[in-house]
Design a protein around this motif. Structure first.
Motif, PDB file in Angstrom:
ATOM      1  N   HIS A 127       0.884   5.039  -2.373  1.00 15.22           N
ATOM      2  CA  HIS A 127       0.252   6.379  -2.923  1.00 15.22           C
ATOM      3  C   HIS A 127       1.113   7.179  -4.378  1.00 15.22           C
ATOM      4  O   HIS A 127       1.983   7.496  -3.470  1.00 15.22           O
ATOM      5  CB  HIS A 127      -0.987   7.225  -2.276  1.00 15.22           C
TER       6      HIS A 127
ATOM      7  N   HIS B 212      -9.083  -0.491  -2.018  1.00 13.78           N
ATOM      8  CA  HIS B 212      -8.400   0.727  -1.337  1.00 13.78           C
ATOM      9  C   HIS B 212      -9.726   0.772   0.164  1.00 13.78           C
ATOM     10  O   HIS B 212     -10.756   1.698  -1.065  1.00 13.78           O
ATOM     11  CB  HIS B 212      -7.577   1.118  -2.004  1.00 13.78           C
TER      12      HIS B 212
ATOM     13  N   ASP C 171       0.722  -0.983  -0.101  1.00 13.71           N
ATOM     14  CA  ASP C 171      -0.232  -0.136  -0.077  1.00 13.71           C
ATOM     15  C   ASP C 171       0.641   1.005  -0.193  1.00 13.71           C
ATOM     16  O   ASP C 171       1.497   1.531   0.758  1.00 13.71           O
ATOM     17  CB  ASP C 171      -1.176  -0.290   1.078  1.00 13.71           C
TER      18      ASP C 171
ATOM     19  N   ASP D  31       2.104   2.587   3.338  1.00 15.75           N
ATOM     20  CA  ASP D  31       0.327   3.823   2.751  1.00 15.75           C
ATOM     21  C   ASP D  31       1.706   5.407   2.685  1.00 15.75           C
ATOM     22  O   ASP D  31       0.929   6.043   3.253  1.00 15.75           O
ATOM     23  CB  ASP D  31      -0.071   3.635   3.707  1.00 15.75           C
TER      24      ASP D  31
ATOM     25  N   GLU E  13      -4.955  -1.603   3.269  1.00 10.95           N
ATOM     26  CA  GLU E  13      -5.152  -0.577   4.772  1.00 10.95           C
ATOM     27  C   GLU E  13      -6.192  -0.767   5.386  1.00 10.95           C
ATOM     28  O   GLU E  13      -6.420   0.645   5.986  1.00 10.95           O
ATOM     29  CB  GLU E  13      -5.220   1.050   3.480  1.00 10.95           C
TER      30      GLU E  13
HETATM   31 MN    MN Z   1      -3.006   3.486   1.052  1.00  6.65          MN
END
Ligand code: MN
Length: 358
Positions: free
Chosen positions: A12, A189, A10, A309, A242
């Motif tokens: 971004h 997600h 995970d 994350d 997540e």
């Molecule tokens: Mn995430």
């Protein structure tokens, strides 16, 4: 203490502000995700709707330079001890709040072209998840096929689907088939899709809203298991990103009980038990939760990935090594290796991770 290396399920990327403006014809571009900044707020517009208004301080806090610049990103990853990573969108999430199929189709394709050119091209360690429309299954299937040709290994799906297209609906069947056949994990997600961003404004609202984001991930699993979708497609793997992992054994218990005790109401019947399906086809990722490791070691659910994350506040950047040592220093090396690499390797192909120091 040596560096712990981890694959992350995970993270971004932050898309350029003008990605859709440049890629789409003007009549569509004006309705694609657009961000406006004032002195102290950032506002996101999609298709004429205000989707989100955040204090600028929050927006800045989740945007280290590596979020936008892939060269800096790879330096951050080396520094943090993250080897391979799944890369989800940021502004691209808003595509799943659109209601116009043409706009969603074109916006998803523009995102995927950008992600292939900048992220896939930058390093085989980076596994961006492609976006498809969720408004039209033919569009989704066509874009999945195109994304595979462009080198994508994963597709991102919203945790909350459009209200008239729940995930137990037969309308999705062609997408499940192609995802299975092409061995493309569908990566749901949390916090995305057509759900309200704010459920509570009362006392504790911030934590209540944070907790609310993880319920739709549980609904995804319930819908895809109970409807028989995963049973009909035993090669289809899904991933809830997540949302932590320890809820999976509890959810499997709940489904087992419902399936057995309410037998007279249950349809369709499944060829395998709900637990068997969940434990073999549903993957999860967590950032900080010690309970996620117990799901593996004590409860026998091993489709668990760690996730940084990056670069979000909910994640571990810039303290990833501290978090990894706290989580894993006293853990059985087999469980550590499973969570930091083994489960990831079942879904995604990245170059071999450096050997762990310990
Ligand atoms: Mn995430």
């Amino acid at each position: 203490m040596g560096k712990i290396w981890a694959n992350s399920g995970d993270s971004h990327a932050l898309e350029p502000l003008d990605l859709w403006e440049r890629a789409l014809p003007a009549r569509l571009a004006e309705r694609a995700p657009r961000v406006e900044r004032s002195d102290n707020r950032e506002t996101v517009y999609v298709d004429g709707q205000i989707m989100r208004r955040d204090p600028l301080s929050f927006a800045e806090a989740i945007r280290p330079p590596g979020a936008e610049d892939v060269t800096i990103r790879l330096t951050d990853l080396d520094d943090q001890g993250v080897w391979g990573e799944v890369v989800f969108p940021s502004r691209g999430f808003w595509i799943h709040n659109m209601t116009d199929p043409e706009l969603a189709r074109a916006s998803a394709a523009a995102y995927n072209d950008w992600a292939a050119d900048t992220i896939i091209a930058a390093s085989p360690r980076l596994v961006p998840a492609a976006i498809t429309s969720v408004l039209d299954t033919d569009d989704a299937v066509a874009e999945l096929a195109r994304a595979r040709d462009r080198g994508f290994q994963a597709v991102y799906m919203p945790a909350t689907p459009p209200p008239d297209r729940p995930y137990n609906s037969e309308v999705w069947e062609p997408l499940w088939s192609l995802a299975e056949q092409s061995r493309t994990p569908l990566c749901f997600h949390i916090g995305t899709g057509m759900m309200p961003q704010v459920i509570s404004r009362g006392p504790g609202g911030s934590v209540i809203n944070y907790v609310e984001t993880f319920f739709p991930g549980q609904r995804v699993v319930a819908h895809l298991v109970a409807s028989g979708a995963l049973d009909r497609h035993p090669g289809l793997r899904i991933f809830v990103a997540e949302a932590g992992a320890a809820w999976i054994p509890a959810l499997a218990d709940r489904m087992e009980e419902g399936y057995r005790q309410h037998d007279m109401f249950v349809r369709p019947k499944l060829s395998r038990s709900p637990r068997e399906i969940v434990y073999s086809q549903v993957y999860t990722s967590f950032q900080h939760d010690p309970s996620a490791l117990l799901a593996v070691s004590a409860l026998g659910y091993d489709k668990v990935m760690w996730g940084s994350d990056y670069p979000h506040l909910e994640g571990t950047f810039p303290n990833t090594q501290k978090v990894l040592h706290e989580l894993f220093d006293d853990v059985d090396p087999a469980v550590r290796d499973r969570v930091l690499g083994g489960a990831f390797a079942e879904l995604f192909d990245v170059p071999p991770m450096p050997v762990q120091a310990t």
